[in-house]
Design an enzyme around this catalytic site. Structure first.
Site, short mmCIF file in Angstrom:
data_model
loop_
_atom_site.label_atom_id
_atom_site.label_comp_id
_atom_site.label_asym_id
_atom_site.label_seq_id
_atom_site.Cartn_x
_atom_site.Cartn_y
_atom_site.Cartn_z
N GLU A 26 0.82 -1.23 0.00
CA GLU A 26 0.00 0.00 0.00
C GLU A 26 0.85 1.27 0.00
OE1 GLU A 26 -2.79 -0.55 3.25
OE2 GLU A 26 -3.35 -2.52 2.51
N GLU A 45 -5.90 -10.61 -1.72
CA GLU A 45 -6.72 -10.45 -0.51
C GLU A 45 -8.21 -10.40 -0.89
OE1 GLU A 45 -5.32 -7.20 1.90
OE2 GLU A 45 -3.22 -7.65 1.54
O1 G3I Z 1 -4.41 -10.33 18.16
C1 G3I Z 1 -5.00 -9.23 18.87
C2 G3I Z 1 -5.69 -9.74 20.12
O2 G3I Z 1 -4.71 -10.29 21.01
C3 G3I Z 1 -6.42 -8.57 20.80
O3 G3I Z 1 -7.14 -9.06 21.90
C4 G3I Z 1 -7.37 -7.92 19.81
C5 G3I Z 1 -8.02 -6.72 20.47
O4 G3I Z 1 -8.47 -5.84 19.48
O5 G3I Z 1 -6.64 -7.47 18.64
C6 G3I Z 1 -6.02 -8.57 17.96
O6 G3I Z 1 -5.30 -8.07 16.86
C7 G3I Z 1 -6.16 -7.71 15.77
C8 G3I Z 1 -5.71 -8.52 14.54
O7 G3I Z 1 -6.43 -8.12 13.36
C9 G3I Z 1 -5.91 -10.02 14.75
O8 G3I Z 1 -7.28 -10.27 14.89
C10 G3I Z 1 -5.95 -6.23 15.48
O9 G3I Z 1 -6.48 -5.49 16.56
C11 G3I Z 1 -6.67 -5.86 14.20
O10 G3I Z 1 -6.34 -4.52 13.84
C12 G3I Z 1 -6.17 -6.75 13.06
O11 G3I Z 1 -6.90 -6.41 11.90
C13 G3I Z 1 -6.27 -6.85 10.68
C14 G3I Z 1 -5.95 -5.62 9.82
O12 G3I Z 1 -5.39 -6.03 8.57
C15 G3I Z 1 -4.94 -4.75 10.50
O13 G3I Z 1 -3.74 -5.46 10.61
C16 G3I Z 1 -7.23 -7.73 9.93
O14 G3I Z 1 -7.42 -8.94 10.68
C17 G3I Z 1 -6.64 -8.08 8.57
O15 G3I Z 1 -7.58 -8.82 7.80
C18 G3I Z 1 -6.31 -6.80 7.80
O16 G3I Z 1 -5.69 -7.18 6.62
C19 G3I Z 1 -5.22 -6.08 5.81
C20 G3I Z 1 -3.98 -6.54 5.11
O17 G3I Z 1 -3.01 -6.92 6.06
C21 G3I Z 1 -3.46 -5.45 4.18
N1 G3I Z 1 -4.48 -5.06 3.23
C22 G3I Z 1 -5.72 -4.62 3.85
C23 G3I Z 1 -6.26 -5.73 4.73
C24 G3I Z 1 -7.56 -5.35 5.31
O18 G3I Z 1 -7.40 -4.22 6.06
#
Ligand code: G3I
Length: 373
Positions: A161, A266
């Site tokens: 990105e 994705e």
């Molecule tokens: O693992 C922690 C957990 O321990 C905690 O209790 C919880 C509380 O909020 O958060 C958990 O982490 C979360 C993680 O996903 C795992 O579930 C993060 O908060 C959350 O922000 C994270 O979201 C991910 C997001 O990227 C940000 O990294 C999404 O699952 C994931 O599908 C999304 O994927 C991104 C790609 O990497 C890049 N392209 C866009 C795509 C969608 O945004």
């Protein structure tokens, strides 16, 4: 007399053999691998799944998938939370799961403005670090991770990105401190760390002509520098009204015409009303009931259109074989999708290829029937 007895015995034995249930051929459970003979089908896997906490999803992955990507566990904030501390626990589970299940693995992602550990771009006073410090940190981050998984992780999303829809560079701290140079530097460090892995650029909303032109320029520059770049990743976070298929196909064609493979990294398609076409994590929106119209299930009328659109997407992908490396779905079932909580927390979405009952969706059944013949 004896002759007749032996004949009767033979007859009885033959009858018994016929009446014994004949061994049935093992039930041929159709696999997605059969429905997509020309490119790999992958899926983003969660830490939960790799830990064995979702056995039904894991059985779906085992049956249909040979290519997995780390949805979150290799992101900077998870794997490198402090400058002098790495936390490989979750990533090690991902790689262990992939090795044990014979999966080809994609590392995601090395350099990304989002989910980057807060220390990465600043000094102890919170001020932006000098260019030479950031270059050192990028090189050390990339080298440490690639060396750890050398020979097991097949490929990496090196820069994620980097470009905005208008074709300009995203003003991340990487860009603000190093300028356009941060991208070739990232690819150089990755190649120097492990010259055997495939290296990718990756972004969302790739139908933007301006974004396409900037990425083509970046790819030409990487190649002119003699740096490895194996494919352009189209994240393909779609909806019921985007992308415009003609613009999408024009974008795919532009990279194929440039002689660079494409991959759809994705893939998901929101079935609820589009809030925006961004996939930038920070672009969240407060809950609005009208944006969660299907909390108890998707109406058939919407499901039909959703399946038609996903079929249309794949028809475009198929047209660019053999320049398509893979299609990775961003999660196993609708229940796993990040879109149930993004950009609006707490809505019910239906974006993936398997539903909440772990059943494949109609477009996929139709494709299996067509290819399985
Ligand atoms: O693992 C922690 C957990 O321990 C905690 O209790 C919880 C509380 O909020 O958060 C958990 O982490 C979360 C993680 O996903 C795992 O579930 C993060 O908060 C959350 O922000 C994270 O979201 C991910 C997001 O990227 C940000 O990294 C999404 O699952 C994931 O599908 C999304 O994927 C991104 C790609 O990497 C890049 N392209 C866009 C795509 C969608 O945004």
């Amino acid at each position: 007399m004896k002759h007749y007895l032996s004949l009767a015995l033979l007859g009885l034995l033959a009858l018994a053999a016929c009446s014994k249930p004949q061994p049935q051929p093992a039930e041929v459970i159709p696999s997605l691998k059969d429905a997509f003979p020309d490119y790999k089908i992958g899926v983003a896997v969660s830490y939960d799944l790799t830990r064995g906490n979702d056995s039904v999803a894991a059985s779906l992955v085992a049956q249909h998938i040979k290519n997995i990507v780390a949805e979150n566990c290799m992101k900077c904030e998870v794997i490198h939370p402090e400058e002098l501390r790495y936390d490989f626990d979750q990533a090690d589970w991902f790689v262990k799961y992939g090795v044990e299940n014979g999966m080809q693995m994609i590392g995601h992602c090395l350099i990304w403005h989002s989910q980057c550990a807060p220390w990465f771009g600043v000094d102890r006073r919170g001020k932006p670090v000098k260019p030479e410090v950031l270059r050192h940190r990028m090189k050390e981050h990339i080298t440490t991770i690639l060396k750890r998984y050398e020979g097991r992780v097949h490929a990496w999303d090196v820069v994620n990105e980097a470009i905005l829809d208008d074709g300009s560079y995203r003003p991340s701290f990487f860009y603000q401190i190093l300028g356009e140079e941060y991208i070739p530097l990232a690819f150089q460090y990755a190649y120097e760390a492990d010259s055997t892995v495939e290296l990718y650029l990756n972004d969302y909303a790739m139908s933007s002509p301006a974004k396409v032109q900037t990425y083509l320029r970046i790819i030409r520059d990487l190649r002119q520098r003699g740096l490895r770049i194996d494919a352009m990743g189209f994240q393909s976070h779609m909806g019921m009204d985007h992308p415009n298929w003609e613009r999408f196909e024009a974008a795919v064609k532009a990279f194929v015409d440039e002689g660079i493979d494409v991959q759809f990294t994705e893939v998901d398609m929101s079935a609820t009303p589009t809030i925006h076409e961004s996939a930038n994590i920070s672009d969240t929106v407060a809950y609005m009931a009208q944006c969660n119209p299907y909390p108890d299930g998707l109406p058939d009328s919407v499901s039909v259109v959703w399946n038609e659109r996903m079929t249309r997407f794949l028809s475009i992908v198929d047209r660019y074989v053999p320049h398509v490396r893979r299609v990775t779905v961003w999660g196993v079932t609708d229940a796993h999708s990040w879109k149930n909580d993004w950009p609006i927390k707490g809505r019910t979405e239906y974006p993936l290829w398997f539903d909440r009952q772990y059943q494949m969706k109609p477009f996929l059944r139709d494709r299996l029937a067509r290819y399985g013949e």
